[in-house]
Scaffold this active site. Structure first.
Site, PDB file in Angstrom:
ATOM      1  N   SER A  27       0.860  -1.197   0.000  1.00  0.00           N
ATOM      2  CA  SER A  27       0.000   0.000   0.000  1.00  0.00           C
ATOM      3  C   SER A  27       0.889   1.237   0.000  1.00  0.00           C
ATOM      4  O   SER A  27       2.052   1.170   0.444  1.00  0.00           O
ATOM      5  CB  SER A  27      -0.838   0.000   1.283  1.00  0.00           C
ATOM      6  OG  SER A  27      -1.457   1.254   1.468  1.00  0.00           O
ATOM      7  N   TYR A  46      -1.577  -0.302  10.599  1.00  0.00           N
ATOM      8  CA  TYR A  46      -1.590  -0.727   9.189  1.00  0.00           C
ATOM      9  C   TYR A  46      -0.357  -0.199   8.455  1.00  0.00           C
ATOM     10  O   TYR A  46       0.315  -0.939   7.740  1.00  0.00           O
ATOM     11  CB  TYR A  46      -2.874  -0.207   8.532  1.00  0.00           C
ATOM     12  CG  TYR A  46      -3.017  -0.538   7.067  1.00  0.00           C
ATOM     13  CD1 TYR A  46      -3.246  -1.845   6.646  1.00  0.00           C
ATOM     14  CD2 TYR A  46      -2.940   0.461   6.085  1.00  0.00           C
ATOM     15  CE1 TYR A  46      -3.393  -2.150   5.292  1.00  0.00           C
ATOM     16  CE2 TYR A  46      -3.083   0.162   4.740  1.00  0.00           C
ATOM     17  CZ  TYR A  46      -3.313  -1.136   4.344  1.00  0.00           C
ATOM     18  OH  TYR A  46      -3.459  -1.439   3.010  1.00  0.00           O
TER      19      TYR A  46
HETATM   20  N1  LIG Z   1      -8.661  -0.779  -1.126  1.00  0.00           N
HETATM   21  C1  LIG Z   1      -7.656   0.053  -0.853  1.00  0.00           C
HETATM   22  O1  LIG Z   1      -7.837   1.283  -0.784  1.00  0.00           O
HETATM   23  C2  LIG Z   1      -6.259  -0.500  -0.692  1.00  0.00           C
HETATM   24  C3  LIG Z   1      -5.194   0.387  -0.799  1.00  0.00           C
HETATM   25  C4  LIG Z   1      -3.897  -0.090  -0.651  1.00  0.00           C
HETATM   26  C5  LIG Z   1      -3.672  -1.421  -0.415  1.00  0.00           C
HETATM   27  N2  LIG Z   1      -4.721  -2.285  -0.312  1.00  0.00           N
HETATM   28  C6  LIG Z   1      -4.406  -3.697  -0.024  1.00  0.00           C
HETATM   29  O2  LIG Z   1      -5.035  -4.520  -0.990  1.00  0.00           O
HETATM   30  C7  LIG Z   1      -5.206  -5.834  -0.443  1.00  0.00           C
HETATM   31  C8  LIG Z   1      -6.610  -6.311  -0.777  1.00  0.00           C
HETATM   32  O3  LIG Z   1      -7.554  -5.476  -0.156  1.00  0.00           O
HETATM   33  P1  LIG Z   1      -8.892  -4.996  -0.893  1.00  0.00           P
HETATM   34  O4  LIG Z   1      -8.787  -3.548  -1.092  1.00  0.00           O
HETATM   35  O5  LIG Z   1      -9.198  -5.868  -2.024  1.00  0.00           O
HETATM   36  O6  LIG Z   1      -9.926  -5.175   0.329  1.00  0.00           O
HETATM   37  P2  LIG Z   1     -11.125  -6.212   0.562  1.00  0.00           P
HETATM   38  O7  LIG Z   1     -12.091  -6.086  -0.550  1.00  0.00           O
HETATM   39  O8  LIG Z   1     -11.583  -5.941   1.950  1.00  0.00           O
HETATM   40  O9  LIG Z   1     -10.421  -7.638   0.476  1.00  0.00           O
HETATM   41  C9  LIG Z   1      -9.592  -8.119   1.497  1.00  0.00           C
HETATM   42  C10 LIG Z   1      -9.353  -9.593   1.239  1.00  0.00           C
HETATM   43  O10 LIG Z   1      -8.448 -10.094   2.235  1.00  0.00           O
HETATM   44  C11 LIG Z   1      -8.995 -11.291   2.768  1.00  0.00           C
HETATM   45  N3  LIG Z   1      -8.567 -11.497   4.148  1.00  0.00           N
HETATM   46  C12 LIG Z   1      -8.494 -10.579   5.145  1.00  0.00           C
HETATM   47  N4  LIG Z   1      -8.076 -11.169   6.274  1.00  0.00           N
HETATM   48  C13 LIG Z   1      -7.900 -12.475   5.992  1.00  0.00           C
HETATM   49  C14 LIG Z   1      -7.494 -13.603   6.748  1.00  0.00           C
HETATM   50  N5  LIG Z   1      -7.172 -13.513   8.050  1.00  0.00           N
HETATM   51  N6  LIG Z   1      -7.419 -14.803   6.137  1.00  0.00           N
HETATM   52  C15 LIG Z   1      -7.744 -14.921   4.832  1.00  0.00           C
HETATM   53  N7  LIG Z   1      -8.128 -13.899   4.059  1.00  0.00           N
HETATM   54  C16 LIG Z   1      -8.210 -12.696   4.640  1.00  0.00           C
HETATM   55  C17 LIG Z   1     -10.493 -11.100   2.680  1.00  0.00           C
HETATM   56  O11 LIG Z   1     -11.112 -12.380   2.728  1.00  0.00           O
HETATM   57  P3  LIG Z   1     -12.600 -12.638   3.321  1.00  0.00           P
HETATM   58  O12 LIG Z   1     -13.438 -11.463   2.870  1.00  0.00           O
HETATM   59  O13 LIG Z   1     -12.969 -13.915   2.674  1.00  0.00           O
HETATM   60  O14 LIG Z   1     -12.435 -12.700   4.786  1.00  0.00           O
HETATM   61  C18 LIG Z   1     -10.631 -10.401   1.344  1.00  0.00           C
HETATM   62  O15 LIG Z   1     -10.653 -11.348   0.290  1.00  0.00           O
HETATM   63  C19 LIG Z   1      -4.922  -5.702   1.061  1.00  0.00           C
HETATM   64  O16 LIG Z   1      -3.642  -6.232   1.339  1.00  0.00           O
HETATM   65  C20 LIG Z   1      -4.929  -4.198   1.299  1.00  0.00           C
HETATM   66  O17 LIG Z   1      -4.096  -3.838   2.362  1.00  0.00           O
HETATM   67  C21 LIG Z   1      -6.007  -1.854  -0.446  1.00  0.00           C
END
Ligand SMILES: NC(=O)c1ccc[n+]([C@@H]2O[C@H](COP(=O)([O-])OP(=O)(O)OC[C@H]3O[C@@H](n4cnc5c(N)ncnc54)[C@H](OP(=O)(O)O)[C@@H]3O)[C@@H](O)[C@H]2O)c1
Length: 252
Positions: free
Chosen positions: A140, A155
Site C-alpha cells: 500500500s 496498518y
Molecule cells: N482498497 C484500498 O484502498 C487499498 C489500498 C492499498 C492497499 N490495499 C491492499 O489490498 C489488499 C486487498 O484489499 P482490498 O482492497 O481488495 O480489500 P477487501 O475487498 O476488503 O479484500 C480483502 C481480502 O483479504 C482477505 N482477508 C483478510 N483477512 C484475511 C485472513 N485472516 N485470512 C484470509 N483472508 C483474509 C479477505 O477475505 P474474506 O473477505 O474472505 O475474509 C478479502 O478477500 C490488502 O492487502 C490491502 O491492504 C487496499
C-alpha cells in the site's frame, strides 16, 4: 501475457483486488488456487473465473493467521496441480488505532499483513524455486507515508514491514531464479475501508478522490493489470521493486 499451465495462488481472492486479479489470471488461462475466509464470495469468484477458459479453480477456505490453514493451502495446491508458479500475497486488513491504545492493534496488523505473508512465502518458496516462479505482494502507499484521514498507524507500520520483506526475499531468492515484487495501491474502490470499520459509501470515497491529482480512485482491475504484468515473463528483469498505483495520491 499467457499463463497457460501456470499455477497461481491468490490470497484474499474472495473480494476486491484479489477477486479482480483472479478474473484477470483466469482470462489468461491460469490454473488458480483461490484463498479466502468467506466461502460464498470465494465460490462466486471461482465460478466467474471458470467461465473464461473452462478451467476450474481450486478454492481453499482459510484464515491466513492460522498456521495450519496456511500449510493446508500449499498442500492442497500441490496435491491438485503438482506445482506453484506464482504466489500473490494479497489478503490484508486495514487496522487503525492510536499509539495510546497499546500494542494489541499492532499485533493484529502484523499477524495478518506480515506474519501470514511471511509463512505463506516460506512454505511456497521451495516450489517457486523449482518452477523459477515469482511472488507479487500487495502492499500500500501506507507503507510510504502515513494516511492522515483514517489514523492507520498499525496498518502503515505493517505495510512498511511488508515492503522490506519484499526486498529482502527478492535478494535472497534472486540467485535461485525467483522474482519478488510489490504493488502499492492508493485509495482503491473495494470493501477495504468498510472492512476496517469505517462506514463509508461510494459517494464519500469519490469525494475524497477529488483531492488526488488524477481526481479519481484506483479500480481493482487496474491493480490486477499491474499484478499480472509483474507476474509475467515481460517483467523478467524486475525484482525487489515497489510499484505505486495511486492516481498521484503520494504527491499531495
Ligand atoms: N482498497 C484500498 O484502498 C487499498 C489500498 C492499498 C492497499 N490495499 C491492499 O489490498 C489488499 C486487498 O484489499 P482490498 O482492497 O481488495 O480489500 P477487501 O475487498 O476488503 O479484500 C480483502 C481480502 O483479504 C482477505 N482477508 C483478510 N483477512 C484475511 C485472513 N485472516 N485470512 C484470509 N483472508 C483474509 C479477505 O477475505 P474474506 O473477505 O474472505 O475474509 C478479502 O478477500 C490488502 O492487502 C490491502 O491492504 C487496499
Amino acid at each position: 501475457m499467457d499463463f497457460a499451465n501456470k499455477v497461481v495462488i491468490i490470497t484474499g481472492a474472495s473480494s476486491g483486488i484479489g477477486a479482480a486479479a483472479a478474473l484477470s489470471f483466469a482470462k489468461q488461462s491460469a490454473k488458480l488456487v483461490l484463498v479466502g475466509r468467506n466461502e460464498t464470495n470465494l465460490n462466486q469468484t471461482a465460478s466467474k473465473c471458470e467461465q473464461f477458459k473452462n478451467i476450474k479453480p481450486l478454492t481453499v477456505k482459510a484464515d491466513i493467521t492460522v498456521d495450519h490453514d496456511v500449510k493446508n493451502i500449499i498442500d492442497q495446491a500441490i496435491e491438485t496441480f503438482g506445482c506453484i508458479d506464482v504466489l500473490v500475497n494479497n489478503a490484508g486488513v486495514g487496522i487503525h488505532g492510536s499509539i495510546l491504545e497499546g500494542v494489541e492493534l499492532y499485533d493484529k496488523a502484523m499477524n495478518i499483513n506480515v506474519r501470514a505473508t511471511y509463512l505463506m512465502t516460506s512454505l511456497a518458496a521451495p516450489y517457486l524455486i523449482k518452477s523459477k516462479g515469482n511472488i507479487v505482494n500487495v502492499s500500500s502507499i501506507a507503507a510510504l507515508k502515513p494516511i492522515k484521514d483514517f489514523n492507520f498507524l498499525p496498518y502503515c507500520v505493517s505495510k512498511a514491514a511488508l515492503d522490506q520483506f519484499t526486498k529482502c526475499v527478492a535478494l535472497e531468492l534472486a540467485s535461485k531464479g525467483v522474482r519478488v515484487n510489490s504493488v502499492n495501491p492508493g485509495c482503491t474502490r473495494t470493501k477495504f475501508i468498510e472492512a476496517a470499520g469505517f462506514p463509508v459509501n461510494d459517494e464519500m470515497m469519490d469525494r475524497r478522490a477529488t483531492e488526488f491529482p488524477l481526481g479519481k480512485m484506483v479500480e481493482s482491475d487496474e491493480v490486477a493489470d499491474l499484478i499480472l504484468y509483474l507476474a509475467s515473463d515481460r517483467a523478467r528483469s524486475i525484482t525487489g521493486s515497489i510499484y505505486v498505483i495511486d492516481n498521484g495520491e503520494l504527491l499531495v
